[in-house]
Design a protein around this motif. Structure first.
Motif, mmCIF file in Angstrom:
data_model
loop_
_atom_site.group_PDB
_atom_site.id
_atom_site.type_symbol
_atom_site.label_atom_id
_atom_site.label_comp_id
_atom_site.label_asym_id
_atom_site.label_seq_id
_atom_site.Cartn_x
_atom_site.Cartn_y
_atom_site.Cartn_z
ATOM 1 N N ASP A 130 0.813 -1.218 0.000
ATOM 2 C CA ASP A 130 0.000 0.000 0.000
ATOM 3 C C ASP A 130 0.850 1.274 0.000
ATOM 4 O O ASP A 130 1.661 1.499 0.900
ATOM 5 N N GLY A 131 0.663 2.084 -1.044
ATOM 6 C CA GLY A 131 1.289 3.399 -1.124
ATOM 7 C C GLY A 131 2.749 3.409 -1.506
ATOM 8 O O GLY A 131 3.358 4.492 -1.610
ATOM 9 N N LEU A 132 3.353 2.257 -1.735
ATOM 10 C CA LEU A 132 4.798 2.215 -1.961
ATOM 11 C C LEU A 132 5.200 2.895 -3.260
ATOM 12 O O LEU A 132 6.145 3.701 -3.285
ATOM 13 N N ARG A 188 9.612 1.417 6.295
ATOM 14 C CA ARG A 188 9.225 0.016 6.235
ATOM 15 C C ARG A 188 10.257 -0.810 5.472
ATOM 16 O O ARG A 188 11.108 -0.280 4.756
ATOM 17 N N VAL A 189 10.126 -2.108 5.634
ATOM 18 C CA VAL A 189 10.970 -3.080 4.947
ATOM 19 C C VAL A 189 10.093 -3.893 4.014
ATOM 20 O O VAL A 189 8.969 -4.267 4.371
ATOM 21 N N VAL A 190 10.607 -4.149 2.826
ATOM 22 C CA VAL A 190 9.947 -5.061 1.890
ATOM 23 C C VAL A 190 10.968 -6.127 1.497
ATOM 24 O O VAL A 190 12.059 -5.796 1.019
ATOM 25 N N ALA A 191 10.613 -7.379 1.738
ATOM 26 C CA ALA A 191 11.491 -8.496 1.408
ATOM 27 C C ALA A 191 10.808 -9.395 0.390
ATOM 28 O O ALA A 191 9.662 -9.807 0.586
ATOM 29 N N SER A 229 4.895 -4.929 13.118
ATOM 30 C CA SER A 229 3.977 -5.351 12.063
ATOM 31 C C SER A 229 4.771 -6.061 10.978
ATOM 32 O O SER A 229 5.740 -5.511 10.451
ATOM 33 N N ALA A 230 4.397 -7.287 10.671
ATOM 34 C CA ALA A 230 5.040 -8.044 9.601
ATOM 35 C C ALA A 230 4.007 -8.977 8.993
ATOM 36 O O ALA A 230 3.288 -9.676 9.720
ATOM 37 N N LYS A 231 3.911 -8.969 7.682
ATOM 38 C CA LYS A 231 2.888 -9.782 7.023
ATOM 39 C C LYS A 231 3.307 -10.081 5.589
ATOM 40 O O LYS A 231 4.183 -9.416 5.011
ATOM 41 N N VAL A 232 2.674 -11.088 5.008
ATOM 42 C CA VAL A 232 2.826 -11.357 3.581
ATOM 43 C C VAL A 232 1.855 -10.439 2.849
ATOM 44 O O VAL A 232 0.642 -10.596 2.955
ATOM 45 N N GLU A 272 6.020 -7.454 3.974
ATOM 46 C CA GLU A 272 6.129 -6.064 4.391
ATOM 47 C C GLU A 272 6.200 -6.006 5.900
ATOM 48 O O GLU A 272 5.442 -6.703 6.597
ATOM 49 N N ALA A 273 7.136 -5.204 6.401
ATOM 50 C CA ALA A 273 7.279 -5.071 7.859
ATOM 51 C C ALA A 273 7.505 -3.606 8.228
ATOM 52 O O ALA A 273 8.133 -2.848 7.494
#
Length: 358
Positions: free
Chosen positions: A171-173, A277-280, A341-344, A355-356
């Motif tokens: 969202d919003g990235l 945030r982190v995106v992996a 917060s961390a989720k697929v 995203e975390a």
């Protein structure tokens, strides 16, 4: 005297079926060397240009000795990569095959996989040693073809999935990148993803970080060639040695390779700006071996993990998540590192996007 166990009774039909599978796998593995040579010597590209050709015509175009080419083409015809027309004594590469074997920018480009196979074969003695000793094998200890093959392999995925599938699901990235933010790519390799992002989002600035010095050197040269060196910087260092403040930290196929994923992610959390945030991006996986084996891509994932991911992680500390760690284990690593917060965010046939936020 110890009683001898009775020899197992073999089912002849099942034995024939399995032996046929092994023979087919051996033929494919053997031919993989020749397919790789076709890429290295430009034969596939020449075939795509000529379409239908004689041995002599192709030999002249590709600059390859005709007698070797004759046998190479026969092998490709026998393995279904080209078709042979006896009436004209010609060979033909279909447009579909060209899309996979000869066109680097194609969304179905697959030649990098054969270069990767060559690199893994080159490391077979080292792999035999570590499998015996339990030691690790670092990324930097592999044949140099590994680095270019992986960059090519993921380059295809980055060009076709990074924005349209992965980032669009966060969202919003994309809007943030368009406006302008500071981005860190940890484990950037040859910098393919970093450079593509810099080209797409000129208002943002990017730093690529990797412990492999030669990869960083090549990445910096590629950024200059692409004309984005004004907003891209590549630095040498490991997953806990970078500093600064970033709005977005990216990991492309990297978290499961770390020797200490939780420690690496905890360091990442310390450099995130407020609201960052982190995106992996990780290989697609389920949470159990049983479920993973139902995935038709699992053979590739597990082979790559056995030869590359687990050995590197062991060399770096030993968590050894592997390329099929699964979403539960990966998300838990973020939570253990202190992310609230961390989720697929999304999953595709080949990838998980995590995203975390701190």
């Amino acid at each position: 005297m110890t009683a001898q166990l009775d020899a197992p009774v073999l089912d002849s039909d099942r034995l024939e079926e399995f032996a046929g599978k092994v023979a087919g796998d051996q033929a494919a593995a053997y031919n993989a060397v020749l397919v790789y040579l076709g890429d290295r010597l430009g034969i596939w590209r020449s075939l795509a240009t000529l379409g239908t050709t004689t041995v002599a015509q192709l030999a002249e175009h590709a600059g390859v000795a005709p007698r070797y080419l004759q046998e190479w083409l026969a092998a490709q015809a026998a393995n279904g990569y080209v078709t042979y027309n006896a009436a004209g004594d010609t060979f033909h590469l279909s447009p579909e095959a060209a899309s996979c074997l000869a066109e680097e920018e194609s969304p179905t480009a697959m030649m990098s996989g054969f270069e990767l196979i060559a690199a893994v074969w080159a490391a077979s003695d080292k792999l035999a040693n570590i499998y015996t000793t339990g030691e690790g094998l670092g990324w930097h200890e592999h044949d140099p073809r590994l680095f270019t093959a992986v960059a090519r392999f993921y380059g295809t995925m980055y060009r076709n999935s990074m924005l349209s599938e992965w980032f669009s699901a966060v969202d919003g990235l994309i809007e943030q990148l368009e406006t302008g933010i500071r981005v860190l790519d940890v484990g950037c390799g040859l910098g393919v993803a970093t450079i593509l992002l810099a080209e797409a989002f000129p208002n943002s600035t990017f730093v690529g970080f990797d412990y492999h010095e030669d990869s960083v050197r090549q990445a910096a040269a590629a950024a200059t060639e692409a004309g984005v060196s004004d907003r891209v910087e590549f630095l040498v260092g490991d997953a806990t040695s970078y500093d600064g403040t970033y709005d977005l930290v990216l990991f492309f196929d990297a978290v499961h390779d770390f020797g200490d994923p939780v420690g690496a992610l905890a360091h990442t959390r310390s450099v995130l700006a407020a609201g960052g945030r982190v995106v992996a991006i990780e290989p697609y996986a389920e949470d159990t071996l049983e479920a993973n084996l139902a995935n038709p891509i699992a053979p590739v994932f597990y082979v790559g993990s056995s030869a590359l991911c687990v050995p590197h992680s062991i060399s770096d500390g030993g968590a050894a998540f592997g390329a099929q760690a699964g979403p539960a284990r990966l998300v838990q690593a973020f939570r253990d590192a202190g992310f609230t917060s961390a989720k697929v965010a999304t999953s595709t046939m080949t990838n998980l996007v995590i995203e975390a936020r701190a």
